[in-house]
Design a protein around this motif. Structure first.
Motif, PDB file in Angstrom:
ATOM      1  N   ARG A 242       0.809  -1.221   0.000  1.00 32.84           N
ATOM      2  CA  ARG A 242       0.000   0.000   0.000  1.00 32.84           C
ATOM      3  C   ARG A 242       0.842   1.272   0.000  1.00 32.84           C
ATOM      4  NH1 ARG A 242      -4.532  -1.927   4.458  1.00 32.84           N
ATOM      5  NH2 ARG A 242      -5.823  -3.162   3.018  1.00 32.84           N
ATOM      6  N   ARG A 243       2.137   1.136   0.240  1.00 30.77           N
ATOM      7  CA  ARG A 243       2.994   2.329   0.220  1.00 30.77           C
ATOM      8  C   ARG A 243       3.008   2.909  -1.196  1.00 30.77           C
ATOM      9  NH1 ARG A 243       6.505   2.853   4.597  1.00 30.77           N
ATOM     10  NH2 ARG A 243       6.549   1.045   5.996  1.00 30.77           N
ATOM     11  N   PRO A 244       2.728   4.195  -1.358  1.00 32.46           N
ATOM     12  CA  PRO A 244       2.719   4.781  -2.708  1.00 32.46           C
ATOM     13  C   PRO A 244       4.029   4.577  -3.457  1.00 32.46           C
ATOM     14  CG  PRO A 244       1.725   6.291  -1.136  1.00 32.46           C
ATOM     15  CD  PRO A 244       2.314   5.162  -0.332  1.00 32.46           C
ATOM     16  N   THR A 245       5.159   4.668  -2.734  1.00 35.68           N
ATOM     17  CA  THR A 245       6.448   4.498  -3.413  1.00 35.68           C
ATOM     18  C   THR A 245       6.595   3.088  -3.973  1.00 35.68           C
ATOM     19  OG1 THR A 245       7.435   4.010  -1.251  1.00 35.68           O
ATOM     20  CG2 THR A 245       7.668   6.259  -2.108  1.00 35.68           C
ATOM     21  N   VAL A 246       6.185   2.088  -3.193  1.00 37.73           N
ATOM     22  CA  VAL A 246       6.285   0.699  -3.645  1.00 37.73           C
ATOM     23  C   VAL A 246       5.301   0.440  -4.788  1.00 37.73           C
ATOM     24  CG1 VAL A 246       5.971  -1.713  -2.975  1.00 37.73           C
ATOM     25  CG2 VAL A 246       7.107  -0.127  -1.406  1.00 37.73           C
ATOM     26  N   MET A 247       4.060   0.870  -4.593  1.00 32.05           N
ATOM     27  CA  MET A 247       3.021   0.615  -5.591  1.00 32.05           C
ATOM     28  C   MET A 247       3.340   1.273  -6.928  1.00 32.05           C
ATOM     29  SD  MET A 247      -0.992   1.780  -5.468  1.00 32.05           S
ATOM     30  CE  MET A 247      -1.153   1.203  -3.781  1.00 32.05           C
ATOM     31  N   TRP A 248       3.588   2.584  -6.893  1.00 28.92           N
ATOM     32  CA  TRP A 248       3.774   3.321  -8.138  1.00 28.92           C
ATOM     33  C   TRP A 248       5.182   3.170  -8.697  1.00 28.92           C
ATOM     34  CZ3 TRP A 248      -0.195   4.594 -10.845  1.00 28.92           C
ATOM     35  CH2 TRP A 248      -1.424   4.773 -10.201  1.00 28.92           C
ATOM     36  N   GLY A 249       6.159   2.911  -7.836  1.00 29.09           N
ATOM     37  CA  GLY A 249       7.490   2.619  -8.348  1.00 29.09           C
ATOM     38  C   GLY A 249       7.490   1.366  -9.205  1.00 29.09           C
ATOM     39  N   ASN A 250       6.792   0.334  -8.739  1.00 30.05           N
ATOM     40  CA  ASN A 250       6.736  -0.908  -9.509  1.00 30.05           C
ATOM     41  C   ASN A 250       5.821  -0.801 -10.729  1.00 30.05           C
ATOM     42  OD1 ASN A 250       8.302  -3.275  -8.165  1.00 30.05           O
ATOM     43  ND2 ASN A 250       7.419  -2.136  -6.452  1.00 30.05           N
ATOM     44  N   ALA A 251       4.779   0.030 -10.638  1.00 32.95           N
ATOM     45  CA  ALA A 251       3.944   0.274 -11.821  1.00 32.95           C
ATOM     46  C   ALA A 251       4.776   0.921 -12.925  1.00 32.95           C
ATOM     47  CB  ALA A 251       2.753   1.160 -11.453  1.00 32.95           C
ATOM     48  N   ALA A 252       5.592   1.902 -12.527  1.00 33.16           N
ATOM     49  CA  ALA A 252       6.486   2.538 -13.498  1.00 33.16           C
ATOM     50  C   ALA A 252       7.488   1.535 -14.052  1.00 33.16           C
ATOM     51  CB  ALA A 252       7.219   3.708 -12.840  1.00 33.16           C
ATOM     52  N   GLY A 253       8.062   0.713 -13.172  1.00 35.49           N
ATOM     53  CA  GLY A 253       9.045  -0.275 -13.596  1.00 35.49           C
ATOM     54  C   GLY A 253       8.476  -1.274 -14.584  1.00 35.49           C
TER      55      GLY A 253
END
Length: 450
Positions: A242-253
């Motif tokens: 649920r952490r935005p950095t984890v969620m959206w970092g991996n979406a970008a990746g």
């Protein structure tokens, strides 16, 4: 320590690139025909993508250095087995074991890196060097692979890993400390089974265009999410996802690592089948711009420190997408190289900068005892993205009557998806304005809140 961890990643990157060059000879050497060659790659990709998340978390629970060293031992054994293989079954089994070793090694090395260097400028520099060496490894592997296979034979592509892996194993205990393990190390077996089975089924379904396998994989991943919500000791704690950095970092990746390799695959077909270039000339076309990817890894950490990872991630993704846009309009004449080579140069720079940025993002704000999980997620994203991108763009290209028209349609989708995800990530990772928390009864300010 940095030399050992980055050296191991460099070796894996070189190995992957060398084996790409050696595929036809390796297949012929063990009796695998042209139609079966993709399985030499897929045998590696399936466990590498499907097991990375699991091994990343196991490193948190049972020791990251231990898992890193086990992975290097397995890599040496698998490479030795592949080098002496005389049947297709032995070669494919060796490739599968190499995939398992990669799934063990990459997240362990990355989490050892992120827990050694505190979040901030030093970690960003270290991850930038990691990106540069991974890119350099791919380029070096392509060049060395051609020479090595020509002079020594395809078996050298496997044997070259053995002495390097042994050297890493000898040095590691002296320079890397074991990670601190939590008191409770109970493994969430139902979660491990469902997430591993789900990822393997989805990746296999995409590789083989098997809809049933994808459906089964998605169902298993849904079951995994339900299990994690109810588990007392979850394999993947929901609060991490649920952490935005984890969620959206991996979406970008996922977008970054799916679209760029797929673009390279389609462009390779364009160069050889439309422009009629030789494999050597094709390698030169990609090799010259490839130097930009190494430079990007070196400077990405510094740029992130100055402008912030959110901006650098969104901009680098946009650079990757916009650099692909001119390729949508390429024709069937050699003059197209005047546009193609500079576009690849810019695109490769943006691609590696985006990889470094999404790795920094995906491992930020995560405590040390969960860094293996965060590193496993970012490594898994890269492996899965590399597998699914090419089939998706190839299917779009195949849906058009003419080859060039299909290429243009697929690359247009590439551009649109990359830019859309870049915009979403930029919006989703914006700093949140603090909200005051007020006691309902007294009306007094309790905390700033977020």
């Amino acid at each position: 320590m940095l030399l050992v961890l980055l050296g191991a990643g460099f070796m894996l990157s070189v190995d992957f690139s060398i084996l790409n060059v050696a595929l036809p000879e390796a297949g012929a050497g063990v009796g695998i025909g042209v139609a079966g060659l993709p399985w030499i790659t897929s045998a590696f990709a399936l466990p590498a993508a499907g097991l990375t998340l699991l091994f990343g978390r196991l490193g948190d629970l049972f020791g990251r250095r231990r898992l890193f060293m086990v992975g290097m031992v397995l890599l040496a054994v698998a490479s030795l087995g592949g080098g002496v293989a005389h049947t297709a079954e032995v070669l494919l089994a060796a490739r599968a074991l190499q995939g398992v070793a990669t799934a063990m090694t990459l997240p362990s090395a990355l989490s050892l890196l992120t827990t050694t260097f505190a979040e901030g400028r030093r970690r960003e520099r270290a991850l930038g060097l990691r990106g540069a060496l991974l890119s350099a490894g791919f380029a070096v592997g392509a060049l060395v692979g051609g020479v090595l296979v020509s002079l020594v034979g395809w078996r050298a592509a496997f044997f070259i890993n053995v002495p390097v892996a042994i050297a890493v194993l000898v040095v590691t205990p002296f320079v890397i400390k074991e990670s601190v393990r939590p008191m409770r190390t109970r493994l969430d077996v139902p979660g491990a089974v469902t997430v591993t089975g789900g990822l393997l089924a989805v990746v296999y379904g995409v590789i083989e265009t098997n809809v049933l396998s994808v459906v089964i994989g998605v169902a298993l991943l849904v079951a995994f999410c339900l299990i994690e919500l109810r588990s007392a000791a979850p394999l993947v704690p929901v609060h991490v996802l649920r952490r935005p950095t984890v969620m959206w970092g991996n979406a970008a990746g996922l977008a970054v690592t799916a679209m760029e390799p797929a673009m390279i695959f389609l462009t390779t077909l364009y160069l050889q089948e439309v422009l009629k270039l030789s494999p050597l000339a094709t390698g030169i076309v990609f090799g010259i711009p490839g130097t930009a990817s190494v430079a990007a890894g070196v400077v990405a950490g510094r740029i992130i420190g100055r402008f912030g990872v959110r901006r650098v991630l969104a901009v680098s993704m946009s650079v990757q997408g916009l650099a692909t846009l001119p390729l949508v309009f390429l024709g069937d004449h050699l003059i197209a190289l005047v546009v193609l080579i500079p576009a690849l140069f810019v695109g490769f720079f943006g691609h590696v900068a985006a990889i470094v940025s999404y790795t920094v993002t995906g491992t930020s704000g995560v405590p040390d005892d969960e860094q293996g999980l965060a590193s496993g997620l970012t490594s898994m994203t890269q492996q899965v993205g590399g597998v699914i991108g090419t089939p998706i763009l190839s299917a779009i290209a195949a849906g058009q009557a003419a080859q060039l028209t299909g290429l243009h349609a697929a690359l247009a989708f590439d551009v649109a998806l990359t830019l859309a995800v870049a915009l979403l990530v930029f919006i989703a990772l914006r700093p949140r304005t603090p909200r005051p928390v007020v006691d309902r009864e007294t009306g007094e300010l309790v905390a700033a809140g977020t």
